[in-house]
Design an enzyme around this catalytic site. Structure first.
Site, short mmCIF file in Angstrom:
data_model
loop_
_atom_site.label_atom_id
_atom_site.label_comp_id
_atom_site.label_asym_id
_atom_site.label_seq_id
_atom_site.Cartn_x
_atom_site.Cartn_y
_atom_site.Cartn_z
N ASP A 124 0.85 -1.20 0.00
CA ASP A 124 0.00 0.00 0.00
C ASP A 124 0.88 1.24 0.00
O ASP A 124 1.72 1.41 0.88
CB ASP A 124 -0.89 -0.05 1.26
CG ASP A 124 -1.71 1.23 1.43
OD1 ASP A 124 -1.93 1.93 0.43
OD2 ASP A 124 -2.13 1.50 2.57
N ASN A 184 -0.39 4.54 -0.12
CA ASN A 184 -1.02 5.79 0.33
C ASN A 184 -1.83 5.64 1.62
O ASN A 184 -2.76 6.41 1.86
CB ASN A 184 -1.91 6.37 -0.79
CG ASN A 184 -3.05 5.42 -1.12
OD1 ASN A 184 -3.06 4.27 -0.67
ND2 ASN A 184 -4.04 5.90 -1.87
N ASP A 193 -4.14 3.85 2.80
CA ASP A 193 -5.56 3.53 2.96
C ASP A 193 -5.78 2.05 3.28
O ASP A 193 -6.92 1.59 3.36
CB ASP A 193 -6.37 3.95 1.72
CG ASP A 193 -6.00 3.14 0.49
OD1 ASP A 193 -5.03 2.34 0.57
OD2 ASP A 193 -6.65 3.30 -0.56
N ASP A 229 -1.77 -1.24 -3.85
CA ASP A 229 -2.07 -0.48 -5.07
C ASP A 229 -0.91 -0.53 -6.05
O ASP A 229 0.15 -1.09 -5.76
CB ASP A 229 -2.43 0.97 -4.70
CG ASP A 229 -1.43 1.54 -3.70
OD1 ASP A 229 -0.22 1.46 -3.99
OD2 ASP A 229 -1.85 2.02 -2.62
N ASP A 235 -4.84 -10.12 -16.11
CA ASP A 235 -5.87 -11.11 -15.82
C ASP A 235 -7.20 -10.59 -16.36
O ASP A 235 -7.78 -9.65 -15.81
CB ASP A 235 -5.92 -11.25 -14.28
CG ASP A 235 -6.59 -12.53 -13.83
OD1 ASP A 235 -7.44 -13.04 -14.56
OD2 ASP A 235 -6.27 -12.99 -12.71
N ASP A 285 -9.49 -15.72 -17.26
CA ASP A 285 -10.24 -16.30 -16.16
C ASP A 285 -11.35 -17.24 -16.66
O ASP A 285 -12.04 -16.92 -17.63
CB ASP A 285 -10.87 -15.15 -15.35
CG ASP A 285 -11.48 -15.61 -14.05
OD1 ASP A 285 -10.74 -16.20 -13.25
OD2 ASP A 285 -12.68 -15.36 -13.83
N GLU A 323 -7.46 -20.12 -17.64
CA GLU A 323 -7.76 -20.80 -16.38
C GLU A 323 -8.87 -21.79 -16.63
O GLU A 323 -9.88 -21.44 -17.23
CB GLU A 323 -8.17 -19.78 -15.31
CG GLU A 323 -8.16 -20.40 -13.93
CD GLU A 323 -9.38 -20.05 -13.11
OE1 GLU A 323 -9.35 -20.25 -11.90
OE2 GLU A 323 -10.39 -19.60 -13.69
N HIS A 376 -4.22 -17.23 -5.47
CA HIS A 376 -5.12 -16.44 -4.63
C HIS A 376 -6.42 -17.18 -4.28
O HIS A 376 -7.23 -16.66 -3.53
CB HIS A 376 -5.44 -15.14 -5.35
CG HIS A 376 -6.18 -15.40 -6.64
ND1 HIS A 376 -5.59 -16.05 -7.71
CD2 HIS A 376 -7.45 -15.15 -7.01
CE1 HIS A 376 -6.47 -16.18 -8.67
NE2 HIS A 376 -7.61 -15.63 -8.29
N ASP A 377 -6.64 -18.34 -4.87
CA ASP A 377 -7.89 -19.08 -4.64
C ASP A 377 -7.74 -20.25 -3.68
O ASP A 377 -8.72 -20.96 -3.42
CB ASP A 377 -8.42 -19.66 -5.96
CG ASP A 377 -9.02 -18.60 -6.86
OD1 ASP A 377 -9.46 -17.55 -6.35
OD2 ASP A 377 -9.06 -18.84 -8.09
O1 ISL Z 1 -11.25 -22.21 -6.39
C1 ISL Z 1 -11.93 -22.93 -7.07
C2 ISL Z 1 -12.69 -24.09 -6.52
O2 ISL Z 1 -13.46 -23.80 -5.41
C3 ISL Z 1 -11.99 -22.73 -8.46
O3 ISL Z 1 -12.94 -23.53 -9.03
C4 ISL Z 1 -12.22 -21.28 -8.84
O4 ISL Z 1 -13.38 -20.77 -8.29
C5 ISL Z 1 -12.33 -21.21 -10.30
O5 ISL Z 1 -11.13 -21.70 -10.75
C6 ISL Z 1 -12.53 -19.84 -10.87
O6 ISL Z 1 -11.63 -18.93 -10.32
C7 ISL Z 1 -11.47 -17.70 -10.95
O7 ISL Z 1 -12.70 -17.09 -11.25
C8 ISL Z 1 -13.50 -16.71 -10.14
C9 ISL Z 1 -12.73 -15.93 -9.10
O8 ISL Z 1 -13.47 -15.85 -7.92
C10 ISL Z 1 -11.39 -16.55 -8.79
O9 ISL Z 1 -10.65 -15.75 -7.91
C11 ISL Z 1 -10.68 -16.74 -10.09
O10 ISL Z 1 -9.38 -17.22 -9.95
C12 ISL Z 1 -14.63 -15.90 -10.68
O11 ISL Z 1 -14.14 -14.90 -11.50
CA CA Z 2 -3.54 2.11 -1.19
#
Ligand code: ISL
Ligand code: CA
Length: 547
Positions: A23, A25, A27, A31, A100, A201, A257, A329-330
């Site tokens: 971050d 700034n 908040d 960013d 992305d 995605d 993805e 991140h998932d």
């Molecule tokens: O994490 C999963 C299983 O529970 C995946 O099936 C995941 O949700 C899926 O791969 C889709 O993910 C992507 O699109 C989603 C978003 O929430 C995720 O962060 C992204 O990586 C919807 O855009």
């Molecule tokens: Ca910020």
């Protein structure tokens, strides 16, 4: 895998989750200027490209995967000028940028959807999927990824719209030629700026089965495979995208993805002329999910884990190219999930890094994994910042699960785990912000942080850099064949990588036990996570020999 050389096959990609990186700034939200401040750090890792999670304008219902304007930057993240400066800063350092793009759905606040919902005859109506209900029920029984029905009734016209994810993420209708033109236009916009790659995605779901048949299974991942992914016009849509957009940028890399992609249909996505370059499959990532999906954990076995890598490497043996990742991140943090984030935290983090950088396929590493960041601990559902966890709890609660049980599960597999702020220093806010962080900092920042690992030799961070150099210097680790050794103890993952006369043996002990394995007497040890070599492979030992 096809042996033609490309930058993206050799690349080590570092994934940055902008909201949690740095971050600038105060908040509390990471960013673009924060990323700019850390460019020297990023470069020091020895990586080649940065993948940024979505940075477009968004109501942020789902971490920015709900885009309301594809042509502008999320104000919290900065401005288009900041973006241009970031891109330039990366390029000056010889690094590439992968963006992305979320093209399977938009935000419900996107002007297209705002128009679309106005009337059944609105010109934007068919940019989305609208269907009448069946009596008082939705058009079919499809469940959303985030719990509940995948259909939402809209009062204005009395019809339902499809949303495979949250109800603020209506699915875009690729059947509409006008929609496809809009998509091509926005892709050109970003590629013309000089972006080097795209992560697309849920590309596996863009072609819908427009008769919308009911799912006949209670297994969620099977529903994804059978009903949501790999639809009838998928190849056609990808080929059209290639012809209209991607052929004009031959150096641009694309990675789709793909929840629901299987080894049998993966090559449909990767045709050299008409397809993408790579896909992310979820073979290992879904291995520990029961029929209920993410919050229905089942144990995984080492045997299954090894099999996934073998099966997928075989799938690309003649054509295509793989992508290697152990977290993003998932999902949960890689060391908490596949390693041991307690007494063997350091050794097992290094072991997983060894795998990431020595397995055949392009390496993707998620921010923080280079210092061994671990899962976080939620105490209640209200502490979660993730719509998937919040909705998941609502569904589980309906089925009678206790909150304690649900939290236990979310702490194992929930997405909050990966989204805590990057730990730069031992300071109160871990050097991430001087304000109030949008998400609590993991309490282990005193022991796990960049500053500390930059100072000591033998840190996970320095191991990552060493391993990255090893991959760069030895082409066999990129282009060489992959052969798994089968006659090994269960918890030992060992494989050869070979190109011509260059041959490496990778040995990974996924356990706390000492394992018997004939460590080569000849050959040269090129890296290891213990300072010396012994007769056995010790707890979480990783070792590579050049034979
Ligand atoms: O994490 C999963 C299983 O529970 C995946 O099936 C995941 O949700 C899926 O791969 C889709 O993910 C992507 O699109 C989603 C978003 O929430 C995720 O962060 C992204 O990586 C919807 O855009
Ligand atoms: Ca910020």
């Amino acid at each position: 895998m096809s042996s033609a050389k490309s930058w993206w096959k050799e690349a080590i990609v570092y994934q940055v989750y902008p909201r949690s990186f740095k971050d600038s700034n105060a908040d509390g939200v990471g960013d673009l200027r924060g990323i700019i401040q850390q460019l020297d750090y990023i470069q020091s890792l020895g990586i080649d490209a940065v993948w940024l999670n979505p940075i477009f304008k968004s109501p942020n219902d789902d971490g920015g995967y709900d885009i309301s304007d594809y042509y502008s930057i999320q104000p919290e993240f900065g401005t288009m000028q900041d973006f241009d400066e970031l891109l330039q800063g990366l390029h000056q350092r010889g690094l590439k940028l992968i963006m992305d793009l979320v093209l399977n759905h938009s935000s419900d606040e996107h002007p297209w959807f705002q128009e679309s919902k106005k009337s059944t005859t609105n010109p934007y109506r068919d940019f989305y999927f609208w269907r009448p209900g069946k009596g008082s029920n939705p058009p079919n029984n499809w469940p959303s990824f985030f719990g509940g029905s995948a259909w939402q009734l809209d009062e204005t016209t009395g019809e339902y719209y499809l949303h495979l994810f949250s109800k603020k993420q209506p699915d875009l209708n690729w059947e509409s030629p006008a929609l496809r033109q809009e998509i091509f236009k926005l892709m050109h916009f970003w590629l013309k700026k000089g972006v080097d790659g795209l992560r697309l995605d849920v590309i596996s779901a863009i072609s819908k089965r427009t008769d919308f048949p009911d799912t006949d299974t209670h297994d969620f991942n099977e529903t994804i495979r059978k009903y949501y992914s790999n639809g009838p016009r998928l190849r056609e849509f990808i080929a059209e995208t290639k012809r209209n957009v991607l052929v004009h940028y031959p150096n641009v890399m694309t990675v789709g993805e793909g929840p629901g992609i299987t080894p049998l249909n993966a090559l449909d996505y990767l045709d050299e002329k008409e397809g993408l370059n790579m896909i992310f499959h979820f073979g290992h990532m879904f291995m520990d999910q029961g029929s209920g999906g993410r919050f229905d954990p089942i144990p995984w076995t080492m045997n299954d884990f090894k099999k996934v890598f073998k099966t997928w490497d075989d799938a690309f043996a003649a054509k295509g190219w793989g992508s290697i990742f152990l977290g993003n991140h998932d999902f949960a943090r890689m060391v908490s999930r596949w390693g041991n984030d307690r007494e063997h935290w350091e050794k097992s983090s290094k072991l997983l890094i060894t795998l990431l950088l020595s397995m055949r396929g392009t390496t993707f590493i998620y921010q923080g994994d280079e210092i061994g960041m671990t899962n976080t601990t939620l105490r209640s559902v209200t502490e979660s910042k993730d719509i998937e966890t919040q909705n998941g709890w609502r569904e589980a609660n309906k089925l009678g699960m206790s909150e304690a049980e649900f939290i236990h599960r979310a702490n194992y597999s929930g997405r909050d785990n990966a989204r805590t702020p990057m730990q730069w220093t031992e300071e109160e806010k871990a050097g991430f912000t001087v304000g109030i962080p949008w998400m609590p900092i993991n309490s282990n920042k005193d022991t796990i942080n960049v500053k500390q690992q930059e100072q000591v030799s033998g840190s996970i961070l320095s191991y990552f850099k060493e391993m990255a150099q090893l991959k760069k210097k030895n082409h066999a680790l990129t282009y060489g064949s992959y052969t798994m050794l089968t006659d090994t103890p269960d918890r030992l993952f060992a494989y050869y990588r070979q190109e011509g006369k260059e041959k490496f043996l990778v040995m990974l002990n996924f356990s706390e036990e000492n394992l018997n394995f004939p460590i080569p007497l000849t050959g040269k040890r090129v890296i290891g996570n213990y300072p010396d070599t012994s007769e056995k492979l010790r707890a979480w030992e990783a070792l590579i020999y050049k034979l």
